[in-house]
Design a protein around this motif. Structure first.
Motif, PDB file in Angstrom:
ATOM      1  N   UNK A 149      22.723   5.856 118.070  1.00  0.00           N
ATOM      2  CA  UNK A 149      21.446   5.953 118.857  1.00  0.00           C
ATOM      3  C   UNK A 149      21.114   5.280 119.936  1.00  0.00           C
ATOM      4  N   UNK A 150      21.698   4.088 119.758  1.00  0.00           N
ATOM      5  CA  UNK A 150      21.463   3.125 121.291  1.00  0.00           C
ATOM      6  C   UNK A 150      22.305   3.665 122.309  1.00  0.00           C
ATOM      7  N   UNK A 151      23.472   4.345 122.098  1.00  0.00           N
ATOM      8  CA  UNK A 151      24.433   4.988 123.093  1.00  0.00           C
ATOM      9  C   UNK A 151      23.401   6.076 123.760  1.00  0.00           C
ATOM     10  N   UNK A 152      23.063   6.858 122.867  1.00  0.00           N
ATOM     11  CA  UNK A 152      22.271   8.105 123.270  1.00  0.00           C
ATOM     12  C   UNK A 152      21.022   7.799 124.104  1.00  0.00           C
ATOM     13  N   UNK A 153      20.048   6.783 123.600  1.00  0.00           N
ATOM     14  CA  UNK A 153      18.916   6.647 124.267  1.00  0.00           C
ATOM     15  C   UNK A 153      19.464   5.955 125.656  1.00  0.00           C
ATOM     16  N   UNK A 154      20.294   5.138 125.557  1.00  0.00           N
ATOM     17  CA  UNK A 154      20.792   4.556 127.080  1.00  0.00           C
ATOM     18  C   UNK A 154      21.226   5.754 127.967  1.00  0.00           C
ATOM     19  N   UNK A 155      22.023   7.035 127.339  1.00  0.00           N
ATOM     20  CA  UNK A 155      22.457   7.840 128.163  1.00  0.00           C
ATOM     21  C   UNK A 155      21.035   8.841 128.480  1.00  0.00           C
ATOM     22  N   UNK A 156      20.148   9.025 127.600  1.00  0.00           N
ATOM     23  CA  UNK A 156      18.711   9.762 127.970  1.00  0.00           C
ATOM     24  C   UNK A 156      18.150   8.985 129.097  1.00  0.00           C
ATOM     25  N   UNK A 157      17.969   7.679 129.065  1.00  0.00           N
ATOM     26  CA  UNK A 157      17.349   6.944 129.935  1.00  0.00           C
ATOM     27  C   UNK A 157      18.038   6.914 131.378  1.00  0.00           C
ATOM     28  N   UNK A 162      18.333   9.484 136.982  1.00  0.00           N
ATOM     29  CA  UNK A 162      18.949  10.366 138.126  1.00  0.00           C
ATOM     30  C   UNK A 162      18.104  11.678 138.245  1.00  0.00           C
ATOM     31  N   UNK A 163      17.316  12.197 137.259  1.00  0.00           N
ATOM     32  CA  UNK A 163      16.487  13.436 137.282  1.00  0.00           C
ATOM     33  C   UNK A 163      15.260  12.839 138.141  1.00  0.00           C
ATOM     34  N   UNK A 164      14.823  11.856 138.141  1.00  0.00           N
ATOM     35  CA  UNK A 164      13.679  11.171 138.946  1.00  0.00           C
ATOM     36  C   UNK A 164      14.297  11.260 140.292  1.00  0.00           C
ATOM     37  N   UNK A 165      15.118  10.474 140.574  1.00  0.00           N
ATOM     38  CA  UNK A 165      15.596  10.430 141.931  1.00  0.00           C
ATOM     39  C   UNK A 165      16.284  11.921 142.578  1.00  0.00           C
ATOM     40  N   UNK A 166      16.455  12.688 141.874  1.00  0.00           N
ATOM     41  CA  UNK A 166      17.101  13.949 142.421  1.00  0.00           C
ATOM     42  C   UNK A 166      15.696  14.856 142.767  1.00  0.00           C
ATOM     43  N   UNK A 167      14.741  14.731 141.997  1.00  0.00           N
ATOM     44  CA  UNK A 167      13.308  15.226 142.647  1.00  0.00           C
ATOM     45  C   UNK A 167      12.775  14.262 143.759  1.00  0.00           C
ATOM     46  N   UNK A 168      13.056  13.286 143.674  1.00  0.00           N
ATOM     47  CA  UNK A 168      12.581  12.566 145.252  1.00  0.00           C
ATOM     48  C   UNK A 168      13.178  13.307 146.025  1.00  0.00           C
ATOM     49  N   UNK A 169      14.422  13.539 146.219  1.00  0.00           N
ATOM     50  CA  UNK A 169      15.460  14.164 147.294  1.00  0.00           C
ATOM     51  C   UNK A 169      14.956  15.424 147.823  1.00  0.00           C
ATOM     52  N   UNK A 205      23.997   9.353 142.418  1.00  0.00           N
ATOM     53  CA  UNK A 205      23.573  10.005 141.329  1.00  0.00           C
ATOM     54  C   UNK A 205      24.803  10.017 140.042  1.00  0.00           C
ATOM     55  N   UNK A 206      26.140   9.880 140.895  1.00  0.00           N
ATOM     56  CA  UNK A 206      27.306   9.793 140.026  1.00  0.00           C
ATOM     57  C   UNK A 206      27.455   8.804 138.829  1.00  0.00           C
ATOM     58  N   UNK A 207      26.941   7.352 139.359  1.00  0.00           N
ATOM     59  CA  UNK A 207      27.543   6.447 138.511  1.00  0.00           C
ATOM     60  C   UNK A 207      26.436   6.359 137.222  1.00  0.00           C
ATOM     61  N   UNK A 208      25.067   6.560 137.633  1.00  0.00           N
ATOM     62  CA  UNK A 208      24.248   6.674 136.305  1.00  0.00           C
ATOM     63  C   UNK A 208      24.559   7.864 135.414  1.00  0.00           C
ATOM     64  N   UNK A 209      24.839   8.924 136.096  1.00  0.00           N
ATOM     65  CA  UNK A 209      25.354  10.251 135.487  1.00  0.00           C
ATOM     66  C   UNK A 209      26.570  10.021 134.772  1.00  0.00           C
ATOM     67  N   UNK A 210      27.542   9.299 135.127  1.00  0.00           N
ATOM     68  CA  UNK A 210      28.904   9.149 134.733  1.00  0.00           C
ATOM     69  C   UNK A 210      28.814   8.263 133.244  1.00  0.00           C
ATOM     70  N   UNK A 211      27.712   7.125 133.498  1.00  0.00           N
ATOM     71  CA  UNK A 211      27.210   6.163 132.366  1.00  0.00           C
ATOM     72  C   UNK A 211      26.995   6.934 131.187  1.00  0.00           C
ATOM     73  N   UNK A 264      21.815  20.087 133.578  1.00  0.00           N
ATOM     74  CA  UNK A 264      20.984  20.092 134.741  1.00  0.00           C
ATOM     75  C   UNK A 264      21.638  18.967 135.632  1.00  0.00           C
ATOM     76  N   UNK A 265      21.971  17.858 135.489  1.00  0.00           N
ATOM     77  CA  UNK A 265      22.360  16.837 136.425  1.00  0.00           C
ATOM     78  C   UNK A 265      23.803  17.419 136.918  1.00  0.00           C
ATOM     79  N   UNK A 266      24.491  17.747 136.167  1.00  0.00           N
ATOM     80  CA  UNK A 266      25.974  18.222 136.606  1.00  0.00           C
ATOM     81  C   UNK A 266      25.775  19.403 137.616  1.00  0.00           C
TER      82      UNK A 266
END
Length: 147
Positions: free
Chosen positions: A126-134, A139-146, A99-105, A81-83
């Protein structure tokens, strides 16, 4: 890579965490196909857990796999979705750096787990995927504001 995941290093935004299997197992203990470059099936791996331990370890392996699959199902659609949203903004001449920095992480951590096969170090994965999910949620919240 599997090695980075086992050593619990290289991820973004999470503490390093070595796999508890590192000093206990060799690859060939679980992956009998390694010498012939044969890829093991999930069922073959599950049976090897039972051979060395008992039935409960085979069930535990399946739970680990299911847990990772559940995390993938949360993260992968968000990555797509973000891509796609970033691609559309760029096609319209918009700026996407914010958006690219948090998406890239998020994508980096996801790829680390996927390429390393997360069951090699479940807690770190699990920690890596939780961080990715957050990060993706951010990014999705910030895209929605846009909009």
């Amino acid at each position: 890579s599997v090695k980075k995941l086992i050593y619990g290093e290289g991820g973004i935004g999470v503490s390093e965490r070595t796999s508890n299997k590192l000093d206990v197992l060799e690859c060939i203990d679980c992956h009998k196909g390694v010498p012939t470059k044969k890829r093991d099936t999930v069922e073959e791996l599950r049976k090897r857990c039972i051979e060395c331990h008992d039935q409960s370890y085979g069930e535990m392996f399946i739970r680990w796999k299911a847990k990772l699959d559940g995390l993938y199902k949360r993260v992968v659609p968000k990555i797509e979705k973000v891509k796609e949203r970033i691609r559309r903004i760029e096609l319209q001449g918009g700026h996407t750096f914010v958006y690219r920095k948090p998406f890239g992480e998020a994508e980096f951590n996801y790829n680390l787990v996927k390429q390393g096969n997360g069951v090699h170090n479940l807690e770190y994965s699990e920690a890596l995927l939780e961080y990715a999910n957050n990060r993706l949620d951010e990014v999705i919240r910030n895209l929605e504001k846009k909009k």
